[in-house]
Design an enzyme around this catalytic site. Structure first.
Site, short mmCIF file in Angstrom:
data_model
loop_
_atom_site.label_atom_id
_atom_site.label_comp_id
_atom_site.label_asym_id
_atom_site.label_seq_id
_atom_site.Cartn_x
_atom_site.Cartn_y
_atom_site.Cartn_z
N ARG A 226 -3.33 -9.44 6.54
CA ARG A 226 -4.72 -9.54 6.99
C ARG A 226 -4.75 -10.63 8.09
NH1 ARG A 226 -6.14 -5.63 5.51
NH2 ARG A 226 -7.83 -4.83 3.96
N HIS A 274 -4.45 -2.31 13.47
CA HIS A 274 -4.76 -1.85 12.25
C HIS A 274 -4.74 -0.57 11.81
CE1 HIS A 274 -7.20 -3.65 8.56
NE2 HIS A 274 -6.30 -2.73 7.83
N1 NAP Z 1 -2.57 -3.17 7.78
C1 NAP Z 1 -3.18 -2.21 6.87
O1 NAP Z 1 -3.30 -1.07 7.21
C2 NAP Z 1 -3.12 -2.56 5.37
C3 NAP Z 1 -3.39 -1.39 4.49
C4 NAP Z 1 -3.48 -1.90 3.07
C5 NAP Z 1 -3.19 -3.02 2.70
N2 NAP Z 1 -3.31 -4.06 3.65
C6 NAP Z 1 -3.22 -5.69 3.05
O2 NAP Z 1 -2.22 -5.78 2.29
C7 NAP Z 1 -2.44 -6.84 1.19
C8 NAP Z 1 -1.57 -6.45 0.04
O3 NAP Z 1 -1.62 -5.31 -0.51
P1 NAP Z 1 -1.13 -5.16 -1.93
O4 NAP Z 1 -1.52 -3.85 -2.62
O5 NAP Z 1 0.10 -5.34 -2.06
O6 NAP Z 1 -1.75 -6.31 -2.94
P2 NAP Z 1 -1.54 -6.69 -4.35
O7 NAP Z 1 -0.76 -5.69 -5.25
O8 NAP Z 1 -2.81 -7.22 -4.77
O9 NAP Z 1 -0.51 -7.92 -4.14
C9 NAP Z 1 -0.73 -8.96 -3.55
C10 NAP Z 1 0.59 -10.05 -3.67
O10 NAP Z 1 0.33 -11.35 -3.12
C11 NAP Z 1 0.58 -12.38 -3.94
N3 NAP Z 1 -0.46 -13.37 -3.71
C12 NAP Z 1 -1.80 -13.55 -3.81
N4 NAP Z 1 -2.36 -14.69 -3.67
C13 NAP Z 1 -1.31 -15.64 -3.43
C14 NAP Z 1 -0.96 -16.79 -3.29
N5 NAP Z 1 -2.24 -17.56 -3.11
N6 NAP Z 1 0.08 -17.37 -3.11
C15 NAP Z 1 1.33 -16.44 -3.21
N7 NAP Z 1 1.35 -15.20 -3.11
C16 NAP Z 1 -0.04 -14.79 -3.61
C17 NAP Z 1 0.23 -11.72 -5.33
O11 NAP Z 1 0.97 -12.47 -6.36
P3 NAP Z 1 1.11 -12.27 -7.70
O12 NAP Z 1 2.05 -10.99 -7.82
O13 NAP Z 1 1.71 -13.45 -8.44
O14 NAP Z 1 -0.33 -11.75 -8.29
C18 NAP Z 1 0.83 -10.40 -5.16
O15 NAP Z 1 2.21 -10.60 -5.13
C19 NAP Z 1 -3.94 -6.19 1.06
O16 NAP Z 1 -4.57 -7.27 0.14
C20 NAP Z 1 -4.60 -5.97 2.40
O17 NAP Z 1 -5.10 -7.09 2.92
C21 NAP Z 1 -3.10 -4.00 4.91
#
Ligand code: NAP
Length: 311
Positions: A226, A274
């Protein structure tokens, strides 16, 4: 009983999702009315949801059992105080595959210095041999559904991969770190740094000037997470000084990225609009219907957002 499922997203999405949702509902034997303009709100059971939709006040939806977000990121809905039922975010194989392909592709661009080859087609023989992947440490911040899949795909190509998350994790083939000291180490190792964190108060501006100082000279950054994860002013300064070698940015504080934004013209920045990974209607519809089926069977919903943590 016939369920009422409101599709609260734009017309383009409706055209993409309708056939797949109907297909998977039929496969699951779920009788449902499914439409983008279903009413009254008090009779809606589920909302398939894009946070940009007109539905912002959930209070009239008194029968609502869950909101099923179409996207992985939930920062635009997670703080909505009118939402009192479970919010599920999107975790979808198609989305994960797309992200793995984008991340691996752009990591390999940096690793192999493909830009050098593209810029040297002038008849001069200028060999520049890249190191092997085994000698190119990559760090992935965020080890969730997307980060861990990308980390593993990179590890499978022999990159030494470090991953960092909030809580301690174990991901096969990946050196996993957590917490503030873990971040310091993860940044210090990163010849290539990938940001796959959700946007929360705890992650906003995580990549600020002090943290950028900790990456090795010439580090290349990929941000498909993001936009606000990065302090833009600090990144531009680090790019101008050459401390950060290059950045490929897919997400921004303001989207579309304004035409006059310095990222567009910066020689060390690649902007992608994006598109790192899109939720794929075909696979995501199955995930949504699986969750509705679970709800109807009294099972806990999958991929429920922790409203306190914000992701
Ligand atoms: N550009 C694009 O096209 C696109 C598409 C899809 C998603 N995204 C982005 O990708 C992000 C990640 O997706 P996801 O499905 O992988 O999310 P997710 O499964 O919720 O994983 C989030 C990860 O970030 C870690 N995290 C959260 N807050 C943190 C902090 N304060 N300090 C350290 N680590 C932290 C979490 O730690 P824990 O494991 O300890 O909970 C987890 O490992 C989405 O939220 C979205 O913003 C972008």
């Amino acid at each position: 009983m016939t369920l009422n499922i409101l599709f609260a997203a734009n017309e383009t999405r409706w055209a993409q999702y309708e056939p797949h949702l109907r297909h998977w509902l039929a496969e699951a034997g779920i009788e449902a009315q499914l439409a983008p303009d279903l009413g009254p709100p008090s009779e809606i059971d589920y909302i398939v949801y894009a946070p940009s939709s007109d539905v912002q006040d959930f209070r009239p939806y008194r029968r609502l059992k869950a909101v099923l977000n179409l996207w992985a990121g939930v920062e635009d809905v997670v703080g909505n105080p009118t939402l009192q039922v479970p919010l599920a975010r999107m975790v979808d194989n198609g989305l994960t595959e797309g992200m793995v392909e984008w991340v691996v592709g752009h990591v390999l661009r940096y690793h192999l210095d493909i830009d050098h080859a593209l810029a040297n087609q002038s008849g001069k023989w200028l060999p520049k041999v890249p190191p092997l992947a085994r000698n190119r440490p990559v760090t992935v911040l965020g080890l969730g559904a997307l980060g861990s899949a990308c980390a593993q795909a990179l590890a499978a190509l022999n990159f030494p991969v470090t991953g960092w998350s909030r809580s301690a994790k174990s991901v096969a083939g990946v050196s996993c770190l957590s917490g503030p000291e873990g971040l310091e180490q993860a940044l210090a190792r990163a010849q290539i740094l990938v940001l796959l964190l959700p946007l929360t108060p705890g992650t906003e501006n995580l990549l600020n000037a002090p943290h950028l100082d900790q990456v090795p000279e010439g580090c290349c950054i990929l941000n498909p997470g993001r936009g606000p994860l990065i302090d833009d002013t600090a990144l531009l300064e680090a790019l101008d000084s050459g401390h950060v070698g290059h950045a490929t940015l897919d997400v921004f504080r303001t989207e579309p990225l304004p035409a006059e934004h310095p990222y567009w013209s910066h020689p060390r920045v690649t902007v992608t609009p994006h598109i790192a990974s899109e939720t794929r209607a075909e696979t995501a519809s199955k995930v949504i219907v699986d969750n509705i089926e679970r709800g109807e069977q009294g099972l806990p919903f999958l991929h429920v957002v922790d409203r306190q943590r914000g992701y």
